[in-house]
Design a protein around this motif. Structure first.
Motif, PDB file in Angstrom:
ATOM      1  N   GLU A  78      45.002 -10.117  11.230  1.00 35.95           N
ATOM      2  CA  GLU A  78      44.877  -8.934  12.085  1.00 35.95           C
ATOM      3  C   GLU A  78      46.270  -8.469  12.483  1.00 35.95           C
ATOM      4  O   GLU A  78      47.044  -9.232  13.059  1.00 35.95           O
ATOM      5  N   THR A  79      46.554  -7.209  12.195  1.00 30.99           N
ATOM      6  CA  THR A  79      47.820  -6.617  12.603  1.00 30.99           C
ATOM      7  C   THR A  79      47.774  -6.352  14.104  1.00 30.99           C
ATOM      8  O   THR A  79      46.681  -6.331  14.696  1.00 30.99           O
ATOM      9  N   PRO A  80      48.928  -6.121  14.733  1.00 28.74           N
ATOM     10  CA  PRO A  80      48.906  -5.796  16.166  1.00 28.74           C
ATOM     11  C   PRO A  80      48.009  -4.595  16.485  1.00 28.74           C
ATOM     12  O   PRO A  80      47.324  -4.568  17.499  1.00 28.74           O
ATOM     13  N   LYS A  81      47.975  -3.614  15.585  1.00 22.74           N
ATOM     14  CA  LYS A  81      47.138  -2.434  15.795  1.00 22.74           C
ATOM     15  C   LYS A  81      45.654  -2.826  15.776  1.00 22.74           C
ATOM     16  O   LYS A  81      44.871  -2.375  16.606  1.00 22.74           O
ATOM     17  N   MET A  82      45.277  -3.685  14.839  1.00 25.19           N
ATOM     18  CA  MET A  82      43.887  -4.146  14.744  1.00 25.19           C
ATOM     19  C   MET A  82      43.508  -4.975  15.970  1.00 25.19           C
ATOM     20  O   MET A  82      42.396  -4.865  16.476  1.00 25.19           O
ATOM     21  N   GLU A  83      44.451  -5.813  16.442  1.00 21.99           N
ATOM     22  CA  GLU A  83      44.203  -6.629  17.637  1.00 21.99           C
ATOM     23  C   GLU A  83      43.921  -5.739  18.842  1.00 21.99           C
ATOM     24  O   GLU A  83      42.995  -5.991  19.618  1.00 21.99           O
ATOM     25  N   LYS A  84      44.735  -4.691  18.995  1.00 23.41           N
ATOM     26  CA  LYS A  84      44.586  -3.768  20.132  1.00 23.41           C
ATOM     27  C   LYS A  84      43.226  -3.070  20.070  1.00 23.41           C
ATOM     28  O   LYS A  84      42.534  -2.948  21.082  1.00 23.41           O
ATOM     29  N   LYS A  85      42.834  -2.644  18.874  1.00 22.34           N
ATOM     30  CA  LYS A  85      41.548  -1.967  18.696  1.00 22.34           C
ATOM     31  C   LYS A  85      40.395  -2.918  19.024  1.00 22.34           C
ATOM     32  O   LYS A  85      39.441  -2.534  19.697  1.00 22.34           O
ATOM     33  N   GLU A  86      40.496  -4.180  18.579  1.00 15.73           N
ATOM     34  CA  GLU A  86      39.443  -5.162  18.846  1.00 15.73           C
ATOM     35  C   GLU A  86      39.352  -5.476  20.341  1.00 15.73           C
ATOM     36  O   GLU A  86      38.265  -5.582  20.895  1.00 15.73           O
ATOM     37  N   THR A  98      54.083 -10.869  12.051  1.00 12.58           N
ATOM     38  CA  THR A  98      53.423 -10.075  13.080  1.00 12.58           C
ATOM     39  C   THR A  98      51.918 -10.257  12.993  1.00 12.58           C
ATOM     40  O   THR A  98      51.379 -10.609  11.941  1.00 12.58           O
ATOM     41  N   GLY A  99      51.244 -10.013  14.103  1.00 17.74           N
ATOM     42  CA  GLY A  99      49.797 -10.128  14.134  1.00 17.74           C
ATOM     43  C   GLY A  99      49.357 -11.578  14.235  1.00 17.74           C
ATOM     44  O   GLY A  99      50.149 -12.474  14.547  1.00 17.74           O
TER      45      GLY A  99
END
Length: 141
Positions: free
Chosen positions: A122-130, A102-103
């Motif tokens: 980068e995790t999916p959560k980090m990608e979304k935040k970026e 993932t990510g």
């Protein structure tokens, strides 16, 4: 790309001059271009010039930087890439996805000497935040 943009700006300027030379009746029905649209055109033009300047400054071809990034992530596939200046360094930034993981792996390759500047997962959560942060910055410009 720059030629197309220059042509579009020239066409817009020509159209504006033609509208100014029209008869009084025609002028009253045509609304003048707002300052915002002019500012947006300048912003787009400035960004295109900046990208061209970055490309001229880069010493390493994009294909070489891409190969370096992919060598760092076995079985990876480039999802997106960009040439940018980050923390004072000119870099090629690659988002690489890996099957079964993932990510993404974000690999930064120095555009001057071809070395790996950084590697970050980068995790999916980090990608979304970026992505949200970048959208906010883009909207502010």
């Amino acid at each position: 790309m720059f030629r197309v943009l220059a042509l579009a700006v020239a066409l817009a300027a020509t159209t504006g001059v033609a509208g100014a030379q029209a008869t009084g009746t025609y002028k009253s029905t045509v609304k003048p271009a707002s300052k915002t649209s002019t500012a947006k055109r300048r912003s787009v033009m400035k960004k295109a010039e900046s990208q061209a300047a970055l490309q001229r400054e880069a010493k390493i071809p994009e294909a070489t930087a891409r190969a370096t990034a992919l060598a760092e992530v076995p079985n990876g596939t480039v999802k997106s890439s960009e040439l940018e200046r980050e923390k004072g360094k000119l870099i090629y930034s690659y988002d690489i996805s890996v099957p079964g993981k993932t990510g993404i792996e974000e690999i930064a390759v120095n555009a001057i000497d071809g070395t790996i500047v950084s590697r970050e997962h980068e995790t999916p959560k980090m990608e979304k935040k970026e992505a949200a942060k970048e959208a906010k910055e883009k909207k502010a410009k």
